[in-house]
Design an enzyme around this catalytic site. Structure first.
Site, PDB file in Angstrom:
ATOM      1  N   GLU A 157       0.853  -1.186   0.000  1.00  0.00           N
ATOM      2  CA  GLU A 157       0.000   0.000   0.000  1.00  0.00           C
ATOM      3  C   GLU A 157       0.891   1.239   0.000  1.00  0.00           C
ATOM      4  O   GLU A 157       2.017   1.232   0.515  1.00  0.00           O
ATOM      5  CB  GLU A 157      -0.927   0.021   1.206  1.00  0.00           C
ATOM      6  CG  GLU A 157      -0.236   0.288   2.535  1.00  0.00           C
ATOM      7  CD  GLU A 157      -1.204   0.533   3.680  1.00  0.00           C
ATOM      8  OE1 GLU A 157      -2.251   1.162   3.460  1.00  0.00           O
ATOM      9  OE2 GLU A 157      -0.907   0.072   4.795  1.00  0.00           O
ATOM     10  N   LEU A 190       1.691   4.731   1.392  1.00  0.00           N
ATOM     11  CA  LEU A 190       1.420   5.541   2.580  1.00  0.00           C
ATOM     12  C   LEU A 190       1.868   6.976   2.349  1.00  0.00           C
ATOM     13  O   LEU A 190       2.907   7.225   1.722  1.00  0.00           O
ATOM     14  CB  LEU A 190       2.150   4.957   3.796  1.00  0.00           C
ATOM     15  CG  LEU A 190       1.682   3.587   4.270  1.00  0.00           C
ATOM     16  CD1 LEU A 190       2.554   3.094   5.414  1.00  0.00           C
ATOM     17  CD2 LEU A 190       0.224   3.619   4.698  1.00  0.00           C
ATOM     18  N   ASP A 243      16.333  -4.266  11.165  1.00  0.00           N
ATOM     19  CA  ASP A 243      17.195  -3.232  10.585  1.00  0.00           C
ATOM     20  C   ASP A 243      16.632  -1.869  10.967  1.00  0.00           C
ATOM     21  O   ASP A 243      16.436  -0.997  10.131  1.00  0.00           O
ATOM     22  CB  ASP A 243      17.238  -3.397   9.063  1.00  0.00           C
ATOM     23  CG  ASP A 243      18.348  -2.571   8.421  1.00  0.00           C
ATOM     24  OD1 ASP A 243      19.221  -2.050   9.150  1.00  0.00           O
ATOM     25  OD2 ASP A 243      18.347  -2.436   7.175  1.00  0.00           O
TER      26      ASP A 243
END
Length: 375
Positions: free
Chosen positions: A166, A168, A272
């Site tokens: 998606e 954002l 990370d």
């Protein structure tokens, strides 16, 4: 009396010189007669022919357009299958940061709904994108902290791969309360231990562009870290730039001893989590009224490990405020001994940066090794 000189016949040297001058002139002509411009549709070559004064578009344009259309068709089909409704994608503005793995990024728009999606693609490391898809999905399924919802993963006919998320609306400003909430939400994600309740992940993945082994799953955290993290990085760095076998053995034994006194439960990790892999997004249409702003984490190197490994990296390069750590402590306090263990965990990341970038990271890693050996 002037001595007469008979004209000599052309030698092989003369012919070579003439050929050289001719080729030089031809090369110069071709250089100035050909220009390439990068247009939105791909690489298009515009060639000006002196004696005809005409312009034509070469075959490279048609090939680029065909590849683009085939790519859009492939990701449209993948999204159609995943979302179980017709999806027709077209290029859109945006794209954002691709992370350190070397993937290309783009944005696409579904003409049927107006929904926008973020796409990563690559040709040389298809498993990297599949692993990222699985890692983000693992985090999304916890419903604890916002991530770009994974939509689809697939391969292209020319051997490439892609993953769709998606899109954002990033770039929202932070605030003390948002930072605090990010800490709380990360702690809630760390409380998810997975179906295996062991250390590792379903697939091997990457951290940046560096391979990160996660298999086989292991029950002992100290053994997992020694084999899949510290030992792996020592191999990639040539034993940290040439440490003696005796010193390598001593470092690994010391690290295992430090971690053996610590018995964490497996927590779902980002893997990370530096400042560049978090942010704040405006979510529209998910609640009634004004859009809300929420914390987001992305570009992970997901696995199940000690939650302190995530926290340690947040401190390595900065970018996280005191409010973030206060929020985390409110949800799940950090145990004693973390100040020592975070050096162990961050050595892995510094060694990885030496693999990726070289330079002064080697000296930093050796200083951290000395610090560990004094513990």
């Amino acid at each position: 009396q002037t001595k007469k000189t008979m004209p000599r016949s052309p030698s092989s040297y003369d012919y070579s010189l003439l050929l050289f001058l001719f080729l030089t002139h031809l090369t110069s002509f071709r250089y100035y007669a050909t220009r390439s411009f990068r247009l939105a549709e791909g690489f298009v070559f515009l060639r000006y022919i002196n004696n005809q004064n005409r312009l034509y578009v070469s075959r490279e344009t048609m090939a680029s357009t065909y590849c683009r259309n085939a790519f859009l068709e492939a990701i449209s089909e993948a999204c159609t299958a995943s979302l179980q409704r017709p999806v027709k994608l077209e290029p859109a503005s945006g794209g954002g940061y691709a992370g350190g793995g070397g993937a290309q990024t783009s944005a696409v728009l579904d003409v049927n709904t107006g929904d926008k999606y973020f796409v990563k693609s690559c040709r040389n490391n298809k498993q990297m994108l599949r692993a990222e898809y699985l890692g983000v999905k693992e985090m999304a399924d916890t419903h604890t902290i916002q991530v770009p919802t994974p939509v689809a993963y697939g391969n292209t006919k020319d051997g490439g791969a892609f993953v769709v998320f998606e899109y954002l609306d990033m770039g929202a400003p932070s605030s003390p309360e948002l930072s605090r909430e990010m800490g709380r939400q990360l702690a809630k994600m760390h409380r998810h231990h997975g179906t295996m309740n062991m250390f590792g992940f379903h697939v091997n993945n990457t951290i940046g562009a560096t391979p990160q082994p996660n298999l086989p799953w292991m029950e002992d955290w100290a053994e997992f870290w020694d084999l899949h993290r510290l030992g792996h990085m020592l191999t990639l760095t040539g034993d940290c730039g040439g440490m003696s076998p005796k010193d390598v053995d001593a470092l690994r034994a010391k690290t295992k001893a430090l971690l053996s006194r610590h018995t964490p439960s497996p927590s779902l990790l980002h893997g990370d989590l530096w400042g560049g892999n978090k942010g704040y997004a405006r979510l529209k249409g998910r609640v009634e009224g004004e859009p809300i702003t929420c914390p987001v984490i992305f570009d992970p190197a997901t696995y199940y490990g000690d939650r302190e490994a995530d926290l340690a990296m947040t401190e390595l390069f900065g970018g996280f405020t005191n409010d973030f750590y206060k929020g985390y402590d409110e949800e799940w306090p950090i145990p004693q001994g973390y100040d020592q263990r975070k050096v162990v965990y961050n050595l892995f990341h510094v060694l990885n940066h030496y693999v990726l970038f070289g330079g002064g990271y080697l000296g930093q890693a050796r200083n951290m090794i000395q610090q560990i050996m004094r513990m």
